[in-house]
Design a protein around this motif. Structure first.
Motif, PDB file in Angstrom:
ATOM      1  N   PHE A  17       1.062  -1.089   0.056  1.00  0.00           N
ATOM      2  CA  PHE A  17       0.033   0.021   0.089  1.00  0.00           C
ATOM      3  C   PHE A  17       1.133   1.106  -0.066  1.00  0.00           C
ATOM      4  O   PHE A  17       0.439   2.270  -0.577  1.00  0.00           O
ATOM      5  CB  PHE A  17      -0.818   0.001   1.260  1.00  0.00           C
ATOM      6  N   GLY A  18       1.883   1.140   0.810  1.00  0.00           N
ATOM      7  CA  GLY A  18       2.821   2.233   0.942  1.00  0.00           C
ATOM      8  C   GLY A  18       3.451   2.550  -0.686  1.00  0.00           C
ATOM      9  O   GLY A  18       3.709   3.767  -0.845  1.00  0.00           O
ATOM     10  N   LEU A  19       3.869   1.418  -1.271  1.00  0.00           N
ATOM     11  CA  LEU A  19       4.393   1.740  -2.483  1.00  0.00           C
ATOM     12  C   LEU A  19       3.267   2.118  -3.528  1.00  0.00           C
ATOM     13  O   LEU A  19       3.859   2.939  -4.294  1.00  0.00           O
ATOM     14  CB  LEU A  19       4.986   0.421  -3.022  1.00  0.00           C
ATOM     15  N   LEU A  20       2.312   1.603  -3.680  1.00  0.00           N
ATOM     16  CA  LEU A  20       1.139   2.316  -4.496  1.00  0.00           C
ATOM     17  C   LEU A  20       0.707   3.368  -4.240  1.00  0.00           C
ATOM     18  O   LEU A  20       0.305   4.200  -5.162  1.00  0.00           O
ATOM     19  CB  LEU A  20      -0.130   1.235  -4.402  1.00  0.00           C
ATOM     20  N   PRO A 185      10.731   4.464  -0.968  1.00  0.00           N
ATOM     21  CA  PRO A 185      11.461   4.585  -2.266  1.00  0.00           C
ATOM     22  C   PRO A 185      10.930   5.904  -2.983  1.00  0.00           C
ATOM     23  O   PRO A 185      11.855   6.523  -3.572  1.00  0.00           O
ATOM     24  CB  PRO A 185      11.019   3.293  -3.084  1.00  0.00           C
ATOM     25  N   ALA A 186       9.723   6.166  -3.000  1.00  0.00           N
ATOM     26  CA  ALA A 186       9.138   7.087  -3.824  1.00  0.00           C
ATOM     27  C   ALA A 186       9.993   8.538  -3.227  1.00  0.00           C
ATOM     28  O   ALA A 186      10.194   9.553  -4.075  1.00  0.00           O
ATOM     29  CB  ALA A 186       7.700   7.427  -3.949  1.00  0.00           C
ATOM     30  N   LEU A 187       9.603   8.672  -1.920  1.00  0.00           N
ATOM     31  CA  LEU A 187      10.514  10.014  -1.372  1.00  0.00           C
ATOM     32  C   LEU A 187      11.774  10.023  -1.223  1.00  0.00           C
ATOM     33  O   LEU A 187      12.219  11.050  -1.531  1.00  0.00           O
ATOM     34  CB  LEU A 187       9.857  10.180  -0.171  1.00  0.00           C
ATOM     35  N   LEU A 188      12.591   8.950  -1.138  1.00  0.00           N
ATOM     36  CA  LEU A 188      13.960   9.088  -1.365  1.00  0.00           C
ATOM     37  C   LEU A 188      14.307   9.582  -2.847  1.00  0.00           C
ATOM     38  O   LEU A 188      15.097  10.255  -3.269  1.00  0.00           O
ATOM     39  CB  LEU A 188      14.733   7.975  -1.113  1.00  0.00           C
ATOM     40  N   ALA A 189      13.595   8.939  -3.578  1.00  0.00           N
ATOM     41  CA  ALA A 189      13.872   9.468  -5.186  1.00  0.00           C
ATOM     42  C   ALA A 189      13.421  10.774  -5.337  1.00  0.00           C
ATOM     43  O   ALA A 189      14.356  11.449  -6.237  1.00  0.00           O
ATOM     44  CB  ALA A 189      13.015   8.561  -6.175  1.00  0.00           C
ATOM     45  N   THR A 190      12.402  11.230  -4.716  1.00  0.00           N
ATOM     46  CA  THR A 190      12.076  12.657  -5.094  1.00  0.00           C
ATOM     47  C   THR A 190      13.191  13.659  -4.582  1.00  0.00           C
ATOM     48  O   THR A 190      13.508  14.693  -5.164  1.00  0.00           O
ATOM     49  CB  THR A 190      10.777  12.726  -4.375  1.00  0.00           C
ATOM     50  N   GLY A 191      13.591  13.238  -3.321  1.00  0.00           N
ATOM     51  CA  GLY A 191      14.725  14.082  -2.495  1.00  0.00           C
ATOM     52  C   GLY A 191      16.051  13.971  -3.661  1.00  0.00           C
ATOM     53  O   GLY A 191      16.543  15.068  -3.531  1.00  0.00           O
ATOM     54  N   LEU A 192      16.257  12.957  -4.071  1.00  0.00           N
ATOM     55  CA  LEU A 192      17.490  12.962  -4.763  1.00  0.00           C
ATOM     56  C   LEU A 192      17.811  13.357  -6.132  1.00  0.00           C
ATOM     57  O   LEU A 192      18.581  13.695  -6.838  1.00  0.00           O
ATOM     58  CB  LEU A 192      18.289  11.521  -5.007  1.00  0.00           C
ATOM     59  N   ALA A 193      16.442  12.964  -6.968  1.00  0.00           N
ATOM     60  CA  ALA A 193      16.174  13.639  -8.397  1.00  0.00           C
ATOM     61  C   ALA A 193      14.851  14.340  -8.316  1.00  0.00           C
ATOM     62  O   ALA A 193      14.121  14.057  -9.280  1.00  0.00           O
ATOM     63  CB  ALA A 193      16.160  12.520  -9.099  1.00  0.00           C
TER      64      ALA A 193
END
Length: 235
Positions: A17-20, A185-193
């Motif tokens: 659910f967190g991933l989606l 994963p989504a929030l880490l990706a957002t912060g890095l890119a």
């Protein structure tokens, strides 16, 4: 034996659910992640330091989710919920997922009224977060993330309804922890890119795909609550 006392499927379901819900997380919190990233002085904005700060933010955020899950589940124990009442709460959590999906796809914004319930608490916490900025050290990042974890969010509220239903603080904390890891994963990706991902996440096709996935997940959750389905497993 599962050390948490929960079967794997509920924890796995919370993680999925967190991933989606990543599209909603990026839409709601991606701006925060971007602002925090760009607030770091340019001379200190190298990958290793940024990664440490981003992990710190999210560690604090997930810790707050787990505390909220434990509190919600503790309330469930105080209410002495019956089995039918727990099923109703789990069904409510699944219905909130569908409302969240409609919100993510920009088909219906009614969930904003639910998120408004937490704004009174957030008004008291936001000034605390502002005093922690600009963030240049990991302990600061963890503290700010812990404040950020109480930001009004329908996605979190739907999971808290599930935690309330389990009526066990350790189980409630485990569910919220699994959910928080799914959003990571989504929030880490957002912060890095942040700039590279912004266009992709805002694209209607991306949001529609995420919404349809969440609706399918919610319908599966509702299916598992049906008496016929429960009877099939019990037999």
């Amino acid at each position: 034996m599962d050390p948490t006392g929960l079967d794997l499927p509920p924890l796995a379901a919370a993680f999925v659910f967190g991933l989606l819900g990543g599209a909603h997380c990026i839409g709601m919190c991606g701006g925060i992640m971007s602002a925090l990233t760009f607030a770091v002085p340019p001379s200190m904005r190298h990958p290793a330091r940024l990664t440490g700060l981003l992990l710190g933010y999210n560690l604090g955020r997930i810790a707050s989710y787990m505390i909220a899950g434990a509190l919600a589940a503790a309330l469930g124990t105080l209410l002495s919920l019956t089995a039918p009442a727990r099923l109703v709460l789990q069904g409510l959590a699944a219905l909130m997922l569908i409302l969240m999906a409609l919100y993510i796809a920009d088909w219906w914004k009614g969930l904003l009224r639910v998120e408004a319930l937490g704004r009174r608490l957030w008004r008291h916490l936001e000034p605390v977060g502002r005093r922690l900025m600009p963030v240049v050290r990991v302990p600061q990042a963890v503290a700010l993330g812990a404040v950020w974890g109480w930001l009004p969010c329908g996605l979190v509220y739907s999971m808290l309804a599930w935690s309330l239903a389990v009526a066990d603080p350790l189980h409630g904390a485990a569910l919220m922890g699994a959910f928080g890891l799914g959003t990571l994963p989504a929030l880490l990706a957002t912060g890095l890119a942040a700039r590279q991902l912004a266009g992709l996440i805002r694209h209607p096709a991306t949001r529609t795909l995420a919404a349809l996935s969440i609706i399918a997940f919610a319908l599966w959750q509702l299916w598992t609550l049906l008496p016929v389905h429960s009877g099939f497993h019990a037999g």
